[in-house]
Design a protein around this motif. Structure first.
Motif, PDB file in Angstrom:
ATOM      1  N   SER A 179      52.761  20.451  -4.458  1.00  0.00           N
ATOM      2  CA  SER A 179      51.435  21.012  -4.209  1.00  0.00           C
ATOM      3  C   SER A 179      51.370  21.691  -2.852  1.00  0.00           C
ATOM      4  O   SER A 179      52.115  21.351  -1.929  1.00  0.00           O
ATOM      5  CB  SER A 179      50.364  19.918  -4.264  1.00  0.00           C
ATOM      6  N   THR A 180      50.462  22.653  -2.760  1.00  0.00           N
ATOM      7  CA  THR A 180      50.020  23.149  -1.469  1.00  0.00           C
ATOM      8  C   THR A 180      48.934  22.194  -0.989  1.00  0.00           C
ATOM      9  O   THR A 180      47.991  21.930  -1.735  1.00  0.00           O
ATOM     10  CB  THR A 180      49.440  24.573  -1.609  1.00  0.00           C
ATOM     11  N   PRO A 181      49.036  21.651   0.229  1.00  0.00           N
ATOM     12  CA  PRO A 181      48.010  20.705   0.701  1.00  0.00           C
ATOM     13  C   PRO A 181      46.643  21.375   0.811  1.00  0.00           C
ATOM     14  O   PRO A 181      46.546  22.563   1.121  1.00  0.00           O
ATOM     15  CB  PRO A 181      48.526  20.280   2.080  1.00  0.00           C
ATOM     16  N   THR A 182      45.609  20.606   0.551  1.00  0.00           N
ATOM     17  CA  THR A 182      44.243  21.085   0.734  1.00  0.00           C
ATOM     18  C   THR A 182      43.585  20.283   1.847  1.00  0.00           C
ATOM     19  O   THR A 182      44.071  19.217   2.238  1.00  0.00           O
ATOM     20  CB  THR A 182      43.421  20.935  -0.560  1.00  0.00           C
ATOM     21  N   LEU A 183      42.489  20.791   2.363  1.00  0.00           N
ATOM     22  CA  LEU A 183      41.752  20.079   3.398  1.00  0.00           C
ATOM     23  C   LEU A 183      41.017  18.900   2.785  1.00  0.00           C
ATOM     24  O   LEU A 183      40.646  18.917   1.616  1.00  0.00           O
ATOM     25  CB  LEU A 183      40.763  21.025   4.079  1.00  0.00           C
ATOM     26  N   GLY A 184      40.781  17.889   3.584  1.00  0.00           N
ATOM     27  CA  GLY A 184      40.094  16.707   3.083  1.00  0.00           C
ATOM     28  C   GLY A 184      41.085  15.730   2.491  1.00  0.00           C
ATOM     29  O   GLY A 184      42.209  15.576   2.974  1.00  0.00           O
ATOM     30  N   VAL A 185      40.681  15.059   1.404  1.00  0.00           N
ATOM     31  CA  VAL A 185      41.554  14.090   0.745  1.00  0.00           C
ATOM     32  C   VAL A 185      42.686  14.840   0.049  1.00  0.00           C
ATOM     33  O   VAL A 185      42.448  15.696  -0.798  1.00  0.00           O
ATOM     34  CB  VAL A 185      40.764  13.253  -0.282  1.00  0.00           C
ATOM     35  N   SER A 186      43.917  14.540   0.434  1.00  0.00           N
ATOM     36  CA  SER A 186      45.076  15.257  -0.097  1.00  0.00           C
ATOM     37  C   SER A 186      46.074  14.281  -0.696  1.00  0.00           C
ATOM     38  O   SER A 186      46.647  13.457   0.016  1.00  0.00           O
ATOM     39  CB  SER A 186      45.746  16.074   1.007  1.00  0.00           C
ATOM     40  N   ARG A 187      46.282  14.375  -2.005  1.00  0.00           N
ATOM     41  CA  ARG A 187      47.255  13.510  -2.668  1.00  0.00           C
ATOM     42  C   ARG A 187      48.664  13.785  -2.139  1.00  0.00           C
ATOM     43  O   ARG A 187      49.439  12.864  -1.902  1.00  0.00           O
ATOM     44  CB  ARG A 187      47.237  13.762  -4.182  1.00  0.00           C
ATOM     45  N   ILE A 188      48.986  15.086  -1.979  1.00  0.00           N
ATOM     46  CA  ILE A 188      50.361  15.429  -1.599  1.00  0.00           C
ATOM     47  C   ILE A 188      50.646  15.021  -0.162  1.00  0.00           C
ATOM     48  O   ILE A 188      51.761  14.604   0.169  1.00  0.00           O
ATOM     49  CB  ILE A 188      50.629  16.934  -1.837  1.00  0.00           C
ATOM     50  N   GLU A 189      49.667  15.113   0.714  1.00  0.00           N
ATOM     51  CA  GLU A 189      49.875  14.688   2.102  1.00  0.00           C
ATOM     52  C   GLU A 189      50.097  13.180   2.179  1.00  0.00           C
ATOM     53  O   GLU A 189      50.970  12.702   2.908  1.00  0.00           O
ATOM     54  CB  GLU A 189      48.678  15.086   2.965  1.00  0.00           C
ATOM     55  N   GLN A 190      49.320  12.442   1.403  1.00  0.00           N
ATOM     56  CA  GLN A 190      49.494  10.989   1.382  1.00  0.00           C
ATOM     57  C   GLN A 190      50.882  10.629   0.848  1.00  0.00           C
ATOM     58  O   GLN A 190      51.564   9.764   1.403  1.00  0.00           O
ATOM     59  CB  GLN A 190      48.416  10.337   0.509  1.00  0.00           C
TER      60      GLN A 190
END
Length: 204
Positions: free
Chosen positions: A104-115
């Motif tokens: 995924s490209t990360p999105t602002l706020g709650v991010s599944r991929i960043e986690q």
């Protein structure tokens, strides 16, 4: 009717790729399953394609390999079934050698991929400066251009501050290497940005 339509939709890809046509052709024996647009059968396995908004498809079959694309754009609930990503991952729980790939490209706020990335070994792609050989992860602040002339954009080394040509950037990327930022972890996580893309010129 639906299967016939799906089979017609598959035809352009199949006729342009003879090997695929051979593998994904119509059933040759009674009892063999016919491939459709979203369910492709081939010797030794099958490929199921489904959307995050279809809970019945997400939970209807077991699979060893799960590839979830653009997970940050998935809804947080597939109808009344709950998180679609969790539903998809649960389908692989019966396999000891399962593999789950999230992209995924990360999105602002709650991010599944960043986690997920923070729960991995956090690998980054390092490239070497063509002038001083210092290894670095390319960042947007290294992109510089003449005022009002974005067509002059190029990478500047974070250490020696020498500019790179597009040819030097491509060569550096080809010679690059993945390095883990975190400690050893059972999950491999990869972070990559468009500055290493061979398909996009920096001025673009």
């Amino acid at each position: 009717m639906g299967q016939t339509f799906a089979k017609l939709r598959l035809r352009p890809m199949l006729k342009d790729t003879p090997l695929l046509e051979e593998l994904l052709n119509e059933p040759k024996q009674r009892g063999e399953t016919e491939s459709t647009l979203l369910q492709l059968h081939y010797p030794g396995g099958s490929l199921s394609i489904t959307g995050a908004n279809s809970p019945s498809s997400l939970s209807s079959r077991s699979c060893r390999l799960v590839l979830a694309d653009e997970v940050d754009r998935m809804p947080f609930s597939a109808g009344e079934e709950g998180d679609p990503l969790s539903l998809a991952i649960k389908r692989s729980s019966t396999f000891h050698n399962r593999k789950i790939i999230m992209v995924s490209t990360p999105t602002l706020g709650v991010s599944r991929i960043e986690q997920a990335y923070h729960e991995s070994d956090q690998r980054q792609y390092w490239v070497s400066c063509p002038h001083c050989d210092i290894l670095q992860v390319l960042q947007w602040k290294q992109v510089q251009w003449n005022e009002g002339k974005p067509e002059t954009a190029g990478i500047v080394c974070m250490d020696c501050e020498q500019p790179w040509s597009e040819a030097q950037r491509h060569h550096a990327v080809l010679q690059g290497e993945w390095k883990s930022r975190g400690t050893f972890h059972v999950t491999a996580g990869f972070h990559l940005n468009a500055l290493v893309s061979p398909w996009v010129r920096l001025p673009e």
